[in-house]
Scaffold this active site. Structure first.
Site, PDB file in Angstrom:
ATOM      1  N   ASN A  22       8.236  49.866  52.603  1.00 53.37           N
ATOM      2  CA  ASN A  22       8.704  49.141  51.337  1.00 53.37           C
ATOM      3  C   ASN A  22       8.092  47.938  50.629  1.00 53.37           C
ATOM      4  OD1 ASN A  22      10.931  48.788  52.270  1.00 53.37           O
ATOM      5  ND2 ASN A  22      11.768  49.683  50.564  1.00 53.37           N
ATOM      6  N   TYR A  23       8.266  46.657  51.884  1.00 52.92           N
ATOM      7  CA  TYR A  23       9.287  45.037  51.845  1.00 52.92           C
ATOM      8  C   TYR A  23       8.557  44.817  52.283  1.00 52.92           C
ATOM      9  CZ  TYR A  23      13.057  42.071  51.620  1.00 52.92           C
ATOM     10  OH  TYR A  23      13.668  40.794  51.556  1.00 52.92           O
TER      11      TYR A  23
ATOM     12  N   THR B 206      63.275  37.058  40.169  1.00 50.61           N
ATOM     13  CA  THR B 206      62.582  38.528  38.624  1.00 50.61           C
ATOM     14  C   THR B 206      63.491  38.523  37.659  1.00 50.61           C
ATOM     15  OG1 THR B 206      64.468  39.512  40.410  1.00 50.61           O
ATOM     16  CG2 THR B 206      62.264  40.323  41.071  1.00 50.61           C
TER      17      THR B 206
ATOM     18  N   GLN C 239      54.639  33.395  34.433  1.00 57.22           N
ATOM     19  CA  GLN C 239      55.670  32.479  35.532  1.00 57.22           C
ATOM     20  C   GLN C 239      54.510  31.741  36.370  1.00 57.22           C
ATOM     21  OE1 GLN C 239      57.667  35.228  38.034  1.00 57.22           O
ATOM     22  NE2 GLN C 239      58.802  33.463  37.962  1.00 57.22           N
TER      23      GLN C 239
ATOM     24  N   ALA D  63      54.739  40.822  38.493  1.00 62.17           N
ATOM     25  CA  ALA D  63      53.605  40.970  39.237  1.00 62.17           C
ATOM     26  C   ALA D  63      53.061  39.175  39.329  1.00 62.17           C
ATOM     27  CB  ALA D  63      52.480  41.914  38.617  1.00 62.17           C
TER      28      ALA D  63
ATOM     29  N   GLY E 283      54.634  37.657  42.384  1.00 64.12           N
ATOM     30  CA  GLY E 283      55.140  37.296  43.683  1.00 64.12           C
ATOM     31  C   GLY E 283      54.220  37.235  44.667  1.00 64.12           C
TER      32      GLY E 283
ATOM     33  N   ARG F 217      55.503  38.389  53.047  1.00 67.92           N
ATOM     34  CA  ARG F 217      55.943  39.085  53.955  1.00 67.92           C
ATOM     35  C   ARG F 217      54.238  40.093  54.051  1.00 67.92           C
ATOM     36  NH1 ARG F 217      61.260  41.447  51.204  1.00 67.92           N
ATOM     37  NH2 ARG F 217      59.929  41.088  49.191  1.00 67.92           N
TER      38      ARG F 217
HETATM   39  C1  UD1 Z   1      63.563  43.333  44.418  1.00 69.90           C
HETATM   40  C2  UD1 Z   1      65.436  43.424  44.140  1.00 69.90           C
HETATM   41  C3  UD1 Z   1      65.858  44.534  45.069  1.00 69.90           C
HETATM   42  C4  UD1 Z   1      65.760  46.057  44.842  1.00 69.90           C
HETATM   43  C5  UD1 Z   1      64.002  46.245  45.535  1.00 69.90           C
HETATM   44  C6  UD1 Z   1      62.992  47.435  45.255  1.00 69.90           C
HETATM   45  C7  UD1 Z   1      65.908  41.492  43.523  1.00 69.90           C
HETATM   46  C8  UD1 Z   1      66.710  40.203  43.132  1.00 69.90           C
HETATM   47  N1  UD1 Z   1      65.882  42.632  44.283  1.00 69.90           N
HETATM   48  O1  UD1 Z   1      63.918  42.874  45.958  1.00 69.90           O
HETATM   49  O2  UD1 Z   1      67.472  44.553  44.357  1.00 69.90           O
HETATM   50  O3  UD1 Z   1      66.496  46.537  46.300  1.00 69.90           O
HETATM   51  O4  UD1 Z   1      63.276  44.993  44.376  1.00 69.90           O
HETATM   52  O5  UD1 Z   1      62.263  47.146  45.785  1.00 69.90           O
HETATM   53  O6  UD1 Z   1      65.090  41.902  41.990  1.00 69.90           O
HETATM   54  N2  UD1 Z   1      58.861  38.794  41.425  1.00 69.90           N
HETATM   55  C9  UD1 Z   1      58.038  38.051  40.202  1.00 69.90           C
HETATM   56  N3  UD1 Z   1      58.389  36.978  40.463  1.00 69.90           N
HETATM   57  C10 UD1 Z   1      59.295  36.235  40.733  1.00 69.90           C
HETATM   58  C11 UD1 Z   1      59.970  37.137  42.172  1.00 69.90           C
HETATM   59  C12 UD1 Z   1      59.538  38.017  41.970  1.00 69.90           C
HETATM   60  O7  UD1 Z   1      57.189  38.787  39.781  1.00 69.90           O
HETATM   61  O8  UD1 Z   1      60.237  34.929  41.184  1.00 69.90           O
HETATM   62  C13 UD1 Z   1      58.108  40.522  41.270  1.00 69.90           C
HETATM   63  C14 UD1 Z   1      57.298  40.179  42.406  1.00 69.90           C
HETATM   64  O9  UD1 Z   1      55.945  40.457  42.078  1.00 69.90           O
HETATM   65  C15 UD1 Z   1      57.406  42.093  42.980  1.00 69.90           C
HETATM   66  C16 UD1 Z   1      59.039  42.089  42.518  1.00 69.90           C
HETATM   67  O10 UD1 Z   1      59.045  40.956  41.150  1.00 69.90           O
HETATM   68  O11 UD1 Z   1      56.855  42.960  42.448  1.00 69.90           O
HETATM   69  C17 UD1 Z   1      59.878  42.154  43.285  1.00 69.90           C
HETATM   70  O12 UD1 Z   1      59.999  41.273  44.083  1.00 69.90           O
HETATM   71  P1  UD1 Z   1      60.057  41.302  45.043  1.00 69.90           P
HETATM   72  O13 UD1 Z   1      59.984  39.866  46.029  1.00 69.90           O
HETATM   73  O14 UD1 Z   1      59.341  42.350  45.909  1.00 69.90           O
HETATM   74  O15 UD1 Z   1      61.218  41.662  45.196  1.00 69.90           O
HETATM   75  P2  UD1 Z   1      62.327  42.529  46.825  1.00 69.90           P
HETATM   76  O16 UD1 Z   1      62.738  41.870  47.647  1.00 69.90           O
HETATM   77  O17 UD1 Z   1      61.776  43.472  46.755  1.00 69.90           O
HETATM   78 CA    CA Z   2      59.492  44.777  46.938  1.00 75.04          CA
END
Ligand code: UD1
Ligand code: CA
Length: 459
Positions: free
Chosen positions: A386-387, A79, A73, A10, A12, A16
Site C-alpha cells: 500500500n505504500y 496549601t 498560585q 492542584a 504543587g 517526591r
Molecule cells: C497535606 C496536609 C496533611 C494531610 C495530607 C493528606 C497540609 C499542610 N498538609 O499534606 O495534613 O495529611 O495532605 O494527603 O495541607 N498544593 C498546592 N499549592 C501548594 C502546596 C500544595 O496547590 O503551595 C496542592 C498539591 O498539588 C496537592 C495538595 O495541595 O494536591 C496537597 O499538597 P501536598 O504537598 O501533597 O501536602 P501533604 O504533604 O500531602
Molecule cells: Ca499529598
C-alpha cells in the site's frame, strides 16, 4: 438550600514523584488523578468549583477543560496560600466550601456527600474528613482535646513524639463555612518546619474564634490515600483497579484474575463477557455480551460485538462485529471495521481496513488501506503493498474473492467479485470479476538434472 462550592488544590509540583509530569496529572488506571477528583465532585450539585493551578497550569487546564474555574498560585507557598488564590472568586459568597487535594484520587462521591451533610447538619464552621490508620507516617495528625473535640492538625514534620503516635490522620479534605474560611486564612502564618502556609492551621484559628470545628471520620482509609510518590501511586492504581473490576463483576462480567486485569473507567462491558488474565482495556471501549477477551490482550477505544473472541491480541480504535475470531497474536490498527463472523488469525495485521462479513485472514498477512467485501478468503502470507515510500494507496477486494497464499497486491488495485488470485502472484493490474489471475514466473523442470548436479567433480 445552602450553596456549595469546591476548591481543588492542584498547584504543587510533586517533587517526591521525581517526574517531569506534574503530580496531579499522573494517571491512575489511565486517568489523571485530578480528573478522578473532579469526576467524583461533579456527581454532587456544586454552585462553583475553583481549581488552583501553578506548576504545569496549562496542562492541568487542558486536562480538566471548562468544567470549573481556575486560579493561579504563582509560587507554591503551601496549601493555605493555595486556597487564598480562590479568594477573588469565592470570598464574599455565602455557603459551604469543600477543599480537596488533587492528589487524593480515591475519595468517592459518597464520602464527599456524607462530609457535606454532616457539616451542614451540625452547623460547623469547619469539618475535617479524617481516617484512622496504624501507619500514619507522612500525614498530618488530628489532635483532639480531653473532651474528644478536634483542636488542631499537626503536620508529620512538626509533630512531637507523642503526636506522632496519633493514628487519626487529616485526609486533606474539609468542609468550611466559606466566609469563615477566607477570613481565617488571613491569619495563617508560615512559622513551621516547612516554612509553608498550612491550610489545616485554619482549624486552630477557627477554634480560637470559638467557632464549631468537627471531624467526619470515614471508615474507608483506603479511599483517603494521598499520592505523594510512586509507591503510593501504585497503591492507588491497585485500589482503583479493584474498585472498577468489582463493579463489572457485580454487573455479571466474569473476570478470571482481577489482580491481573486492567479496565479503564469509561469502558462499558455487558454481562456474560469473560475477561482472561493479563488483559488491559482502555479508553471508550464497549464489549457486548458473550464476548471473550484475553488472555494477554490490549484493547483501546474499540467496539467488540456479541460472542466475539479476542486472544493474545492488540486492537485500537476499531469496530469489530459479532462472533468474530481474533488471534492469537493479531494486531488490529486504527480505523478498521470487521464484519460479523469474520476471522483474523495468528500474525495478521490490519490497518484502516474494512473486512466484510464472513471474511477470513487466517494467518501471517498484512492488509492495510483496504476495502475487503463479504466472504473473502485471504490466504496465508498475503500483503497489500500500500505504500511507495511517499503515499498510501487503496486495495479493493470484492465479495467472494479468493486470494491464494503468498500474494502481493500492489495498490491501487481492485480484485473483482468472485475472482481467484493464484498463490504466489504479484498483482499489479485489476482482476476482473470471476477471473483467475496468475502472476508468477512459469515453472521449468529440467529432467535428470539433480543427479548430474550431485555427481559434479570437486575442483
Ligand atoms: C497535606 C496536609 C496533611 C494531610 C495530607 C493528606 C497540609 C499542610 N498538609 O499534606 O495534613 O495529611 O495532605 O494527603 O495541607 N498544593 C498546592 N499549592 C501548594 C502546596 C500544595 O496547590 O503551595 C496542592 C498539591 O498539588 C496537592 C495538595 O495541595 O494536591 C496537597 O499538597 P501536598 O504537598 O501533597 O501536602 P501533604 O504533604 O500531602
Ligand atoms: Ca499529598
Amino acid at each position: 438550600m445552602t450553596k456549595r462550592y469546591a476548591v481543588i488544590l492542584a498547584a504543587g509540583q510533586g517533587t517526591r514523584m521525581k517526574s517531569k509530569l506534574y503530580k496531579v496529572l499522573h494517571p491512575v488506571v489511565g486517568r489523571p488523578m485530578v480528573k478522578h477528583v473532579m469526576d467524583q465532585l461533579n456527581a454532587i450539585q456544586l454552585d462553583k468549583t475553583v481549581t488552583i493551578v501553578g506548576f504545569g497550569a496549562e496542562k492541568v487546564i487542558d486536562t480538566l477543560g471548562n468544567v470549573c474555574e481556575f486560579a493561579v498560585q504563582e509560587e507554591q507557598l503551601g496549601t493555605g496560600h493555595a486556597v487564598l488564590q480562590a479568594a477573588d472568586i469565592l470570598k464574599d459568597l455565602d455557603g459551604t466550601t469543600i477543599v480537596v487535594c488533587g492528589d487524593t484520587p480515591l475519595i468517592t462521591e459518597e464520602t464527599y456527600r456524607a462530609l457535606f451533610e454532616q457539616h451542614e447538619k451540625e452547623g460547623a464552621s469547619a469539618t475535617i474528613l479524617t481516617a484512622s490508620t496504624p501507619n500514619p507516617a507522612g500525614y498530618g495528625r488530628v489532635i483532639r482535646n480531653k473532651d474528644n473535640e478536634v483542636e488542631r492538625v499537626v503536620e508529620h514534620k512538626d509533630a512531637n513524639a507523642e503526636e506522632l503516635l496519633v493514628e487519626e490522620i487529616n485526609t486533606g479534605t474539609y468542609c468550611f463555612d466559606n466566609q469563615a474560611l477566607f477570613s481565617a486564612l488571613q491569619e495563617v502564618s508560615n512559622d513551621n518546619a516547612q516554612g509553608e502556609y498550612y491550610l489545616p492551621d485554619v482549624i486552630e484559628i477557627l477554634r480560637g474564634q470559638e467557632k464549631k470545628v468537627s471531624a467526619f471520620l470515614t471508615p474507608n482509609f483506603d479511599e483517603t490515600l494521598g499520592v505523594n510518590d510512586r509507591v503510593a501511586l501504585a497503591q492507588a492504581e491497585k485500589t482503583m483497579k479493584q474498585r472498577i473490576n468489582e463493579r463489572h463483576m457485580r454487573n455479571g462480567v466474569a473476570i478470571i484474575d482481577p489482580d491481573n486485569t486492567y479496565i479503564h473507567p469509561d469502558v462499558v462491558i455487558e454481562s456474560d463477557v469473560t475477561i482472561h488474565p493479563g488483559t488491559i482495556i482502555k479508553g471508550e471501549t464497549t464489549i457486548k455480551t458473550d464476548a471473550e477477551i484475553g488472555p494477554n490482550s490490549e484493547i483501546s477505544n474499540c467496539y467488540i460485538g456479541e460472542g466475539t473472541v479476542v486472544k493474545q491480541s492488540v486492537a485500537n480504535d476499531s469496530k469489530i462485529g459479532n462472533r468474530v475470531k481474533i488471534g492469537p497474536f493479531a494486531h488490529i490498527r486504527p480505523d478498521s471495521t470487521i464484519g460479523d463472523d469474520a476471522k483474523l488469525g495468528n500474525f495478521t495485521e490490519i490497518k484502516k481496513t474494512s473486512l466484510g462479513n464472513g471474511s477470513k485472514i487466517s494467518h501471517l498477512s498484512y492488509i492495510g488501506d483496504a476495502n475487503v467485501g463479504d466472504n473473502v478468503n485471504i490466504g496465508c502470507g498475503t500483503i497489500t503493498v500500500n505504500y511507495d515510500g511517499k503515499n498510501k494507496f487503496l486495495t479493493t477486494i470484492e465479495d467472494d474473492a479468493f486470494i491464494g497464499c503468498n500474494s502481493n497486491l500492489i495498490a491501487p488495485v481492485t480484485i473483482g467479485k468472485g475472482s481467484y488470485v493464484a498463490a504466489g502472484s504479484t498483482i499489479t493490474n485489476n482482476v476482473p470479476d470471476d477471473a483467475l489471475s496468475i502472476a508468477r514466473a512459469k515453472q521449468t523442470n529440467k529432467e535428470g538434472y539433480a543427479t548430474k548436479f550431485k555427481n559434479r567433480k570437486k575442483d
